[in-house]
Design a protein around this motif. Structure first.
Motif, mmCIF file in Angstrom:
data_model
loop_
_atom_site.group_PDB
_atom_site.id
_atom_site.type_symbol
_atom_site.label_atom_id
_atom_site.label_comp_id
_atom_site.label_asym_id
_atom_site.label_seq_id
_atom_site.Cartn_x
_atom_site.Cartn_y
_atom_site.Cartn_z
ATOM 1 N N TYR A 197 0.638 -1.222 -0.189
ATOM 2 C CA TYR A 197 0.225 -0.184 -0.144
ATOM 3 C C TYR A 197 0.956 1.208 -0.029
ATOM 4 N N ARG A 198 0.369 2.318 -0.890
ATOM 5 C CA ARG A 198 1.165 3.514 -0.866
ATOM 6 C C ARG A 198 0.041 4.633 -0.752
ATOM 7 N N THR A 199 0.307 5.659 0.099
ATOM 8 C CA THR A 199 -0.779 6.802 0.407
ATOM 9 C C THR A 199 -1.063 7.352 -1.031
ATOM 10 N N PRO A 200 -2.265 7.532 -1.377
ATOM 11 C CA PRO A 200 -2.756 7.931 -2.744
ATOM 12 C C PRO A 200 -2.977 9.477 -2.687
ATOM 13 N N VAL A 201 -2.566 10.096 -1.918
ATOM 14 C CA VAL A 201 -2.539 11.474 -1.708
ATOM 15 C C VAL A 201 -1.336 12.310 -1.282
ATOM 16 N N PRO A 202 -0.981 13.377 -1.678
ATOM 17 C CA PRO A 202 0.308 13.900 -1.035
ATOM 18 C C PRO A 202 0.264 13.562 0.596
ATOM 19 N N LEU A 203 1.644 13.428 0.814
ATOM 20 C CA LEU A 203 1.894 12.968 2.305
ATOM 21 C C LEU A 203 2.979 13.876 2.912
ATOM 22 N N CYS A 204 2.856 14.159 4.086
ATOM 23 C CA CYS A 204 3.738 14.882 4.976
ATOM 24 C C CYS A 204 3.918 14.136 6.375
ATOM 25 N N LEU A 205 5.080 13.809 6.717
ATOM 26 C CA LEU A 205 5.493 13.275 7.833
ATOM 27 C C LEU A 205 6.190 14.008 8.758
ATOM 28 N N ILE A 206 5.890 14.162 10.125
ATOM 29 C CA ILE A 206 6.591 15.029 11.105
ATOM 30 C C ILE A 206 6.809 14.117 12.367
ATOM 31 N N ARG A 207 7.699 14.058 12.915
ATOM 32 C CA ARG A 207 8.152 13.738 14.359
ATOM 33 C C ARG A 207 9.097 14.115 15.082
ATOM 34 N N GLY A 208 8.666 14.221 16.393
ATOM 35 C CA GLY A 208 9.836 14.957 17.203
ATOM 36 C C GLY A 208 11.121 14.077 17.335
ATOM 37 N N GLU A 209 12.267 14.621 17.448
ATOM 38 C CA GLU A 209 13.599 14.227 17.606
ATOM 39 C C GLU A 209 13.676 13.038 18.757
ATOM 40 N N HIS A 210 12.744 13.406 19.862
ATOM 41 C CA HIS A 210 12.771 12.335 21.178
ATOM 42 C C HIS A 210 11.564 11.671 21.251
ATOM 43 N N ASP A 211 10.861 11.411 20.208
ATOM 44 C CA ASP A 211 9.498 10.685 20.211
ATOM 45 C C ASP A 211 10.125 9.232 20.490
ATOM 46 N N ARG A 212 9.750 8.639 21.572
ATOM 47 C CA ARG A 212 10.037 7.275 21.881
ATOM 48 C C ARG A 212 8.893 6.578 22.107
ATOM 49 N N THR A 213 7.601 7.001 21.361
ATOM 50 C CA THR A 213 6.465 6.418 21.624
ATOM 51 C C THR A 213 6.383 5.088 20.614
ATOM 52 N N GLY A 214 6.035 3.863 20.878
ATOM 53 C CA GLY A 214 5.878 2.549 20.234
ATOM 54 C C GLY A 214 7.123 2.512 19.269
ATOM 55 N N ASN A 215 6.909 2.504 17.850
ATOM 56 C CA ASN A 215 8.094 2.215 17.052
ATOM 57 C C ASN A 215 7.890 3.206 16.054
ATOM 58 N N ILE A 216 7.715 4.429 16.623
ATOM 59 C CA ILE A 216 7.725 5.611 15.658
ATOM 60 C C ILE A 216 8.936 5.928 15.141
ATOM 61 N N ALA A 217 9.957 6.033 16.031
ATOM 62 C CA ALA A 217 11.227 6.583 15.521
ATOM 63 C C ALA A 217 11.997 5.680 14.634
ATOM 64 N N THR A 218 11.595 4.386 14.558
ATOM 65 C CA THR A 218 12.181 3.640 13.436
ATOM 66 C C THR A 218 11.326 3.503 12.381
ATOM 67 N N ALA A 219 9.964 3.607 12.502
ATOM 68 C CA ALA A 219 9.106 3.061 11.475
ATOM 69 C C ALA A 219 8.856 4.207 10.593
ATOM 70 N N MET A 220 8.903 5.441 11.147
ATOM 71 C CA MET A 220 8.459 6.766 10.350
ATOM 72 C C MET A 220 9.574 6.820 9.333
ATOM 73 N N PRO A 221 10.864 6.811 9.393
ATOM 74 C CA PRO A 221 11.988 6.961 8.422
ATOM 75 C C PRO A 221 11.572 5.439 7.558
ATOM 76 N N ARG A 222 11.313 4.440 7.618
ATOM 77 C CA ARG A 222 11.111 3.485 6.753
ATOM 78 C C ARG A 222 9.767 3.722 6.036
ATOM 79 N N TRP A 223 8.707 4.570 6.547
ATOM 80 C CA TRP A 223 7.710 4.911 5.928
ATOM 81 C C TRP A 223 7.911 5.916 4.685
#
Length: 268
Positions: A197-223
């Motif tokens: 699956y790929r997002t079918p509309v323009p996408l903007c991804l933002i995260r905090g440098e120190h976000d340690r919630t779940g797997n966001i810090a590792t998954a968002m760069p892969r996303w």
């Protein structure tokens, strides 16, 4: 705020109005519309039409009228957009709000013109064995935390600045422990891995440098890599980056909205 009665809940929302690009901001689990005050004011000043709201069971949208579920929250968001007659709005969400926005875009891509995700898990992303173990353990672990300590614990884990932590404590304290665990479980229900699956509309991804919630810090760069976009990492910010560092987050949102077509024509 305005009220939209839906399935036993008076849903509270605010709409800046006008003919500008519509942007719907959906807050995270345990928070409320206040978390987007800085974004609302900034975007309104730029001429955009900004909608903020309190998910049922959160903020002023109480009582919830029944257990909180992902499907009910999705129906509420869709109903609010329909009620306001928003034409292909940009959906923006933090944490749970980002999960809900992802799912609504996935289900109805032609109804939306853009997606902004702040500190949220990748719904369609692959889950490792470690990720699955972490997710399964999260609810039992949270259930062991005394109710009186939960708001402060979650606030400290979510923000790096005292002002953001204070607001998070305020918002979290309005939910009972039972209600918060319901919302947490609903968040997990929105995770639906689909490697193709790929997002079918323009996408903007933002995260905090120190976000340690779940797997966001590792998954968002892969996303970001999978989608071919550049994630915005906000220096010094935590999970609620839009409150820890509103200036950089506002700038990232501005830059993204500037890339969207000015025309409101439906896509072919």
């Amino acid at each position: 705020m305005n009220i939209l009665p839906l399935s036993g809940c008076d849903l509270h929302y605010a709409d800046t109005g006008g003919d500008g690009l519509p942007v719907v901001l959906t807050h995270g689990a345990g928070a409320d519309h206040v978390m987007f005050d800085a974004q609302r004011d900034h975007l309104r000043a730029l001429g955009h039409r900004v909608v903020t709201w309190d998910l049922r069971g959160h903020g002023r949208s109480r009582p919830a009228g029944g257990p909180f579920t992902a499907e009910r929250a999705l129906a509420d968001l869709d109903a609010l957009i329909g009620h306001l007659k928003l034409h292909r709005p940009v959906l923006a969400g933090q944490s749970l709000g980002g999960n809900l926005s992802q799912t609504l875009v996935r289900r109805h891509p032609t109804r939306h013109r853009g997606l902004i995700v702040i500190g949220s898990a990748w719904n369609a992303g692959p889950l490792s064995r470690g990720d699955r173990l972490l997710l399964r353990a999260a609810t039992p672990v949270l259930s062991l935390v005394p109710a009186a300590r939960l708001p402060a614990m979650m606030a400290d884990a979510s923000a790096t600045t005292e002002s953001a932590r204070a607001d998070a404590r305020r918002a979290f304290s309005r939910l009972s422990k039972r209600e918060f665990l319901e919302v947490w479980r609903a968040t997990l229900d929105l995770l639906d891995p689909d490697p193709g699956y790929r997002t079918p509309v323009p996408l903007c991804l933002i995260r905090g440098e120190h976000d340690r919630t779940g797997n966001i810090a590792t998954a968002m760069p892969r996303w970001a890599a999978a989608e071919g976009v550049t994630e915005v990492v906000v220096p010094g910010a935590g999970h609620i980056a839009n409150q820890d560092a509103p200036g950089p987050v506002n700038a990232a949102i501005d830059a993204f909205l500037a890339t969207l077509p000015a025309s409101e024509e439906e896509p072919a």
